[in-house]
Structure formats: C-alpha cells, structure tokens
Design an enzyme around this catalytic site. Structure first.
Site, mmCIF file in Angstrom:
data_model
loop_
_atom_site.group_PDB
_atom_site.id
_atom_site.type_symbol
_atom_site.label_atom_id
_atom_site.label_comp_id
_atom_site.label_asym_id
_atom_site.label_seq_id
_atom_site.Cartn_x
_atom_site.Cartn_y
_atom_site.Cartn_z
ATOM 1 N N SER A 119 -9.384 -6.884 13.060
ATOM 2 C CA SER A 119 -9.372 -6.780 11.604
ATOM 3 C C SER A 119 -10.247 -5.641 11.115
ATOM 4 O O SER A 119 -10.124 -5.212 9.973
ATOM 5 C CB SER A 119 -9.936 -8.065 10.996
ATOM 6 O OG SER A 119 -9.211 -9.179 11.425
ATOM 7 N N HIS A 140 -2.247 -4.503 13.550
ATOM 8 C CA HIS A 140 -2.922 -5.547 12.780
ATOM 9 C C HIS A 140 -1.914 -6.412 12.027
ATOM 10 O O HIS A 140 -1.305 -5.959 11.062
ATOM 11 C CB HIS A 140 -3.922 -4.875 11.818
ATOM 12 C CG HIS A 140 -4.770 -5.842 11.054
ATOM 13 N ND1 HIS A 140 -5.258 -5.573 9.796
ATOM 14 C CD2 HIS A 140 -5.210 -7.088 11.366
ATOM 15 C CE1 HIS A 140 -5.962 -6.609 9.380
ATOM 16 N NE2 HIS A 140 -5.949 -7.531 10.307
ATOM 17 N N GLU A 152 -0.306 -3.400 9.964
ATOM 18 C CA GLU A 152 -0.984 -2.111 9.865
ATOM 19 C C GLU A 152 -1.039 -1.526 11.277
ATOM 20 O O GLU A 152 -1.565 -2.164 12.193
ATOM 21 C CB GLU A 152 -2.409 -2.282 9.335
ATOM 22 C CG GLU A 152 -2.478 -2.621 7.861
ATOM 23 C CD GLU A 152 -3.915 -2.761 7.348
ATOM 24 O OE1 GLU A 152 -4.199 -2.239 6.262
ATOM 25 O OE2 GLU A 152 -4.753 -3.398 8.023
ATOM 26 N N ASN A 190 -8.227 -4.899 4.731
ATOM 27 C CA ASN A 190 -9.554 -5.525 4.748
ATOM 28 C C ASN A 190 -10.622 -4.674 4.063
ATOM 29 O O ASN A 190 -11.641 -5.202 3.615
ATOM 30 C CB ASN A 190 -9.959 -5.896 6.173
ATOM 31 C CG ASN A 190 -9.234 -7.158 6.626
ATOM 32 O OD1 ASN A 190 -8.876 -7.997 5.795
ATOM 33 N ND2 ASN A 190 -8.990 -7.277 7.910
#
Ligand code: CAA
Ligand code: NAD
Length: 284
Positions: A119, A140, A152, A190
């Site tokens: 992450s 991701h 991602e 994130n």
C-alpha cells in the site's frame, strides 16, 4: 509473455481476494502462507466469498467448482518456483517483504515477474534485493478485491515497459481498470486516503463527535459507502498503522503521522473486522 500460473504470498484479507479473483479469471494459483492453520483460514475466506457470489447469482456453481480446482495452498515457498507471476500480499513491513523476495529470487526462473501489493512501501527498494528490477513492479489491489475495480500499477526505477505491459494486460484480464503511478509513498489512492483516515481518528481523539456520529456524518454528508472508522476496521487497524508509519518515515509530513490511538489499538490486537474488534465489535 503469457501468464498461466500465478503465485500469491499471503492469504490474509488481500491475498485471499487476489487468489479468488485470479482463479475465477481462469489462472492456476498457488498460494503460500506461513503455517497450515493460517493457510486453512485464508482458503476458508476464499470459499465463503465464492459461496456468497453463487448465492447472489453472480457466479455459476460450476464456475465456482472449476475455480476451486485451480487453487492450491502451500506452506512451502519452493512451490512457487513454477509461477509466471508472483503477487506478494504479506504484512506491510519492508523487512518481511525483502526476505520474501530474496528467497523467491533464488527459486524462480528469470522470466517470472514479481509484483508487490504493498500500500505504501517503495517498489524500487523491494526490487533492490533481487536481480530482476526490470521484471518487478507494484500491483496494488483494493479491498474487497473481487469487487473493487481499480489496480494501481507502480513503475519502479528499473521496471521495464515490457513488464508494465504484461502486468497491465494481466490486471485487465481480471476485469480491473489500471492506473499507472510513480513509485511514491502511497502511490495515488493512499497518498490521498491516509491523511483523511488519520484525521478521522484525530477527530475521535479530540471528541468532535462519537465514532458513530463521525461515520454517519461522512457516510451521509459525503455519500461514502462506509464511514472512515468503519473503513479503518475493514482495511485493518494494524495494516493502516504500518502504512501510516512507513509513509511518515519517508515523507516526514505530520499528516501521515499515525495517531497514538491507532498505535495502541494495533498493540492491543484490536485490528478491526479480521480480529472481531476494532473501533466496533464484530463478535466472534
Ligand atoms: N468480498 C467479496 N465481495 C464482497 C465483499 C467481500 N468482502 N463485501 C461485499 N461484497 C460484494 C457483495 O457480494 C455485493 O456484490 P453484488 O452487488 O454483486 O451482489 C457487493 O459487494 C455489495 O455488497 P453488500 O450489498 O453486501 O454491501 P455494501 O453495498 O455495503 O458494499 C462494500 C460493501 C463494497 C465493501 C462497500 O461498503 C464499499 O465499497 N466500501 C468501501 C470499500 C473501500 O473503500 N475499499 C478501499 C479500501 S482502501 C484500500 O483497499 C487500499 C489500501 O492500500 C489500504
Ligand atoms: P493481513 O494481515 O490480512 O494478511 C497478511 C498475511 O500475510 C497474514 O495472513 C500473514 O500470515 C501472511 N504472511 C506474513 N509473512 C508471510 C510470508 N513470509 N509468507 C507468506 N505469508 C506471509 O493483511 P492484508 O490486509 O491482506 O495486507 C496484505 C498486504 O496488502 C499489505 O502489504 C497491505 O498493505 C496490502 N493492502 C492491504 C489492503 C487492505 O485494505 N487491507 C488494501 C490494499 C493493499
């Protein structure tokens, strides 16, 4: 390059979702856990999730059965040696991830592509312990993996265009939409989400409202599917603490500094839904 067999390291919240999604898309999957008990718990999560999809008429029972036969669980890292692509979904700690990559780099043939579902942690740093920086990238996924449409793809310093193209085709074959990002802490989602979630904890610490009211305010006021404290329980309190700590160490930006409450809940084992208790109680 054609991907036929996918290795997954870790069968926790994310690993189990990745296993399910890959198997349902026709890939053979080998998933490795640290011991038999955790492995069986992870495989049960896959089984329950597919049973739910069948119940809701989203998956034919025959397709579920076929997907199940493509999944193999193991506690031996050696069993990942014949995979064309390995997705690492172990805990969010750099040392653990590096140890996994060192071991796999020695076991897997040169063509195997390595992807981390991290992450927040640097892809370039993870790749540095292998001899395949060009065949290494971030992949991701989002929780719950079978439902969330985004992946991602993170371009490390040495990631080749060919690797990115293969990984894009693979993620799209799982029905995902790909966004390519720089190797920057938190990538895109994130980088934006973590300060928001941490602010919700700070709002609770400050007593702006009760946890239920904070969640209701965001759910109804912003039309989010879950309030931030419910989402923290869903993602995992421990995982969010590790993510925030890693991002804060790298960026030295106080917006990413984990609030004390998050640290204490992590240490106390109140990790959210997966342990039955976080901000809320989920019973056994
Ligand atoms: N596994 C598989 N499928 C699930 C699921 C799970 N754990 N939870 C829900 N679903 C499915 C349901 O089967 C249902 O599918 P259908 O509509 O096809 O029947 C669908 O999702 C909706 O579920 P429900 O009606 O039961 O519940 P809901 O409407 O409340 O939706 C939710 C549940 C999809 C989880 C929704 O609450 C949501 O989107 N929450 C926010 C999730 C989110 O923000 N995820 C990102 C977290 S951040 C991250 O992942 C990145 C990181 O690095 C930390
Ligand atoms: P989790 O705690 O549910 O699962 C992690 C699993 O990894 C555990 O079952 C653990 O036994 C296993 N593990 C640890 N070391 C291992 C090893 N050497 N070999 C095999 N398995 C090992 O955590 P999670 O939520 O599934 O997160 C996994 C990764 O995915 C983390 O990097 C996290 O940042 C990332 N991620 C999490 C979310 C989320 O919403 N939880 C979303 C996207 C990405």
């Amino acid at each position: 390059m054609t991907i036929q067999t996918v290795g997954v390291v870790g069968c926790g919240l994310m690993g189990s979702g990745i296993v399910e999604t890959c198997a349902r898309s026709g890939y053979r999957v080998v998933v490795r856990e640290v011991n038999e008990e955790v492995l069986q718990r992870g495989l049960r999560r896959v089984e329950e999730s597919m049973a739910r999809a069948v119940e809701r008429g989203k998956l034919a029972a025959a397709d579920r059965d076929a997907a199940w036969t493509r999944i193999r669980g193991t506690v031996r890292m050696e069993d990942l040696r014949d995979c064309d692509l390995v997705i690492e979904a172990a805990v969010e700690l750099m040392d653990v991830k590096k140890e996994i990559w060192r071991e796999l780099d020695a076991l897997c043939p040169p063509h195997t592509i390595f992807c981390s579902n991290t992450s927040s942690l640097s892809i370039t740093e993870q790749a540095s312990v292998t001899r395949r920086g060009d065949r290494f990238c971030g992949m991701h996924f989002f929780n719950p993996v079978p439902v969330m449409k985004l992946v991602e793809l993170v371009r490390g310093y040495l990631t080749s265009e060919e690797t990115l193209a293969t990984c894009r085709a693979f993620a799209e074959s799982l029905g995902k939409t790909v966004v390519v990002t720089k190797d920057h802490p938190g990538f895109v989602v994130n980088y934006l989400l973590v300060p928001f979630l941490l602010d919700a904890v700070r709002a609770l610490e400050k007593g702006l409202a009760t946890k239920e009211e904070i969640d209701t305010a965001v759910q109804l006021g912003l039309n989010h599917p879950m309030g931030p404290l419910t989402l923290l329980d869903f993602v995992g309190i421990d995982t969010t603490y590790y993510i925030a700590e890693a991002m804060y160490q790298e960026l030295k930006d106080p917006r990413y500094a984990p609030p004390l409450l998050l640290k204490q809940m992590t240490l106390a084992g109140h990790h959210g839904r997966k342990t039955g208790k976080g901000f809320y109680d989920y019973g056994a």
